[in-house]
Design an enzyme around this catalytic site. Sequence first.
Site, short mmCIF file in Angstrom:
data_model
loop_
_atom_site.label_atom_id
_atom_site.label_comp_id
_atom_site.label_asym_id
_atom_site.label_seq_id
_atom_site.Cartn_x
_atom_site.Cartn_y
_atom_site.Cartn_z
N GLY A 104 43.54 33.10 6.20
CA GLY A 104 42.28 32.56 6.70
C GLY A 104 42.31 32.24 8.17
NE ARG A 168 41.90 34.55 2.33
CZ ARG A 168 42.45 33.41 2.75
NH1 ARG A 168 43.73 33.21 2.54
NH2 ARG A 168 41.72 32.50 3.36
CG ASP A 198 52.12 28.20 2.43
OD1 ASP A 198 51.07 28.80 2.72
OD2 ASP A 198 52.26 27.54 1.40
CG ASP A 199 51.43 32.17 0.10
OD1 ASP A 199 52.46 31.59 -0.28
OD2 ASP A 199 50.36 32.13 -0.53
CE LYS A 225 46.79 31.49 9.23
NZ LYS A 225 45.97 31.72 8.01
CB THR A 226 47.38 26.59 7.47
OG1 THR A 226 46.49 25.99 6.51
CG2 THR A 226 48.55 25.66 7.64
CG ASP A 228 44.22 24.00 4.08
OD1 ASP A 228 43.09 23.86 4.58
OD2 ASP A 228 44.43 24.67 3.06
CE1 TYR A 266 18.50 10.44 -0.23
CE2 TYR A 266 18.08 9.95 2.09
CZ TYR A 266 17.65 10.42 0.87
OH TYR A 266 16.36 10.88 0.73
NE ARG A 275 44.69 26.63 -3.73
CZ ARG A 275 45.69 26.52 -4.62
NH1 ARG A 275 45.51 25.87 -5.75
NH2 ARG A 275 46.87 27.06 -4.36
NE ARG A 442 37.85 30.01 7.06
CZ ARG A 442 38.17 30.93 6.15
NH1 ARG A 442 39.19 30.71 5.34
NH2 ARG A 442 37.50 32.05 6.05
#
Length: 566
Positions: A104, A168, A198-199, A225-226, A228, A266, A275, A442
């Site tokens: 991503g 991906r 990581d992957d 890179k991420t 997250d 509200y 995730r 992103r």
Amino acid sequence: MAPSPLLENGGVIPGKPSATGRFAEVYSDLQKHRLDFPLPIPAVLSKSLQIVEGPASSAAGHPEEIQKLFPTLFGQPSVKLVPSDAPAVRSDLGLKVGVVLSGGQAPGGHNVISGIFDYMMDRTTGSTVYGFKGGPAGIMRCKYVVLTPEYIYPYRNQGGFDMIRSGRDKIETPEQFKQAEETAIKLDLDGLVVIGGDDSNTNACLLAEYFRAKNLKTKVIGCPKTIDGDLKCKEVPASFGFDTACKIYAEMIGNVMVDARSTGKYYHFVRLMGRAASHITLECALQTHPNITLIGEEVAAKQLTLKNVTDYITDIICKRSELGYNYGVILIPEGLIDFIPEVQKLIAELNEILAHGVVDEGGLWKEKLQPQSRTLFDFLPIAIQEQLLLERDPHGNVQVAKIETEKMLISMVETELAKRRVEGKYAGQFKGQSHFFGYEGRCGLPTNFDSSYCYALGFAAAALLHHGKTGLISSVCNLAAPIAEWTVGGTALTALMDVERRHGKFKPVIKKAMVELDGAPFRSFASMRDEWALKNRYISPGPIQFHGPVADAVNHTLLLELGAEA
């Protein structure tokens, strides 16, 4: 650094499509200004360099298995780049280097590529940099563009991955490794930089091992890179894009805080990216001070049920109502339900059922659930039940991003408040508004921090390749100091790895960095959240600043981890 072509015609980049890649795209005044924003580099990168090796490395877990998987790379030391006494000279040895974006998008990726390119142009004569198009598939299919100063210029300090685009795909089968080998031989590659999470960096290490075992000259270096924030460790203190993404989300959270206070009626339930870990949610809480923040790692550690989580939110809503506040802001990590033990059990059972057949419309499939899981499934809103039954991702996981956890919690809180109203325990008014802030973060214009950090990562990656290193991830440290004092090196990728048992075999994985409940960022948050719950301490940080007193501010998470005061 390459000369900058002029922007003409109201911001349109001149040139042919093949030369610029962004032909006839209109730029805002801010984008044009960012194109020529000067990027300082760590002092060590501005001089002649030499490599200093550290001690032999091990692994994050199961070193004996990691050694079997990476026999030629395991144990190699991490390295530091330090100034050399030799005068800085250009190398006459032209290198051929490829770069690929994997996974991503994250703000700053274009600056990593710019750093690689500028190093090669500045330190070597006659080098060629190839940009593989569309992610790892571009390597396997040998689809690339030769990068030039004119091609790269329109992307400097710009968001997105559209210079060469990402993908991906993974290089994991024997046929795919063979395709990568053929590309490396065809282009006579000296090196390859894999920019990913990581992957992707696990895949980079597998590729480095494969190339070395085949006696190919192609070296492989990774870049962290991420958005997250879950790819980090002591040697790699931050993944790029996190700083920018959190500031983008914090601006939007600040906006809905002002909206909540303005209308007074509200509750905004905001689901945020992340995730597997709750770093973004924690950082955004530190930047904005919401009334309620759920941290998945804490939910898991305390073994909380959905009922516990619902009651926690409802209790605060009731207390705020007694103070006259029928509004508020609640932050939720994207992967919250993955942290709730009873939901994990339900998902595991659903995965097993879905792997062996189709869910029948009559509901007979529910008989395959354990009683506790069936009770929980029936307890969930219908929309969430349907989302839990969606097709799994390629790894067999529930597609958490498609589960509208914020809407589920609104529904469950409404039910609990109605019950308490009947019991005379609640007399306020509740209106829930749901939000998911995801892809919006992103591809924004990278912050000054991410712009400079990414440029340094790219410069360092090219330097590592130039010095013949492979199987390392580019690492830039001492990030709380001025940029000139940042330290630079490469960390052995095998040192970050553990193994997981999948389909009867050990698979290498870079362990995700989770929110540490005894870490400084969480402890700082926990010390203030009770006050934020009942008193409106909202902060609206506004849009990212590129000049002025906060332009170079680093995110709270990184500063606290590096020992700064809260």
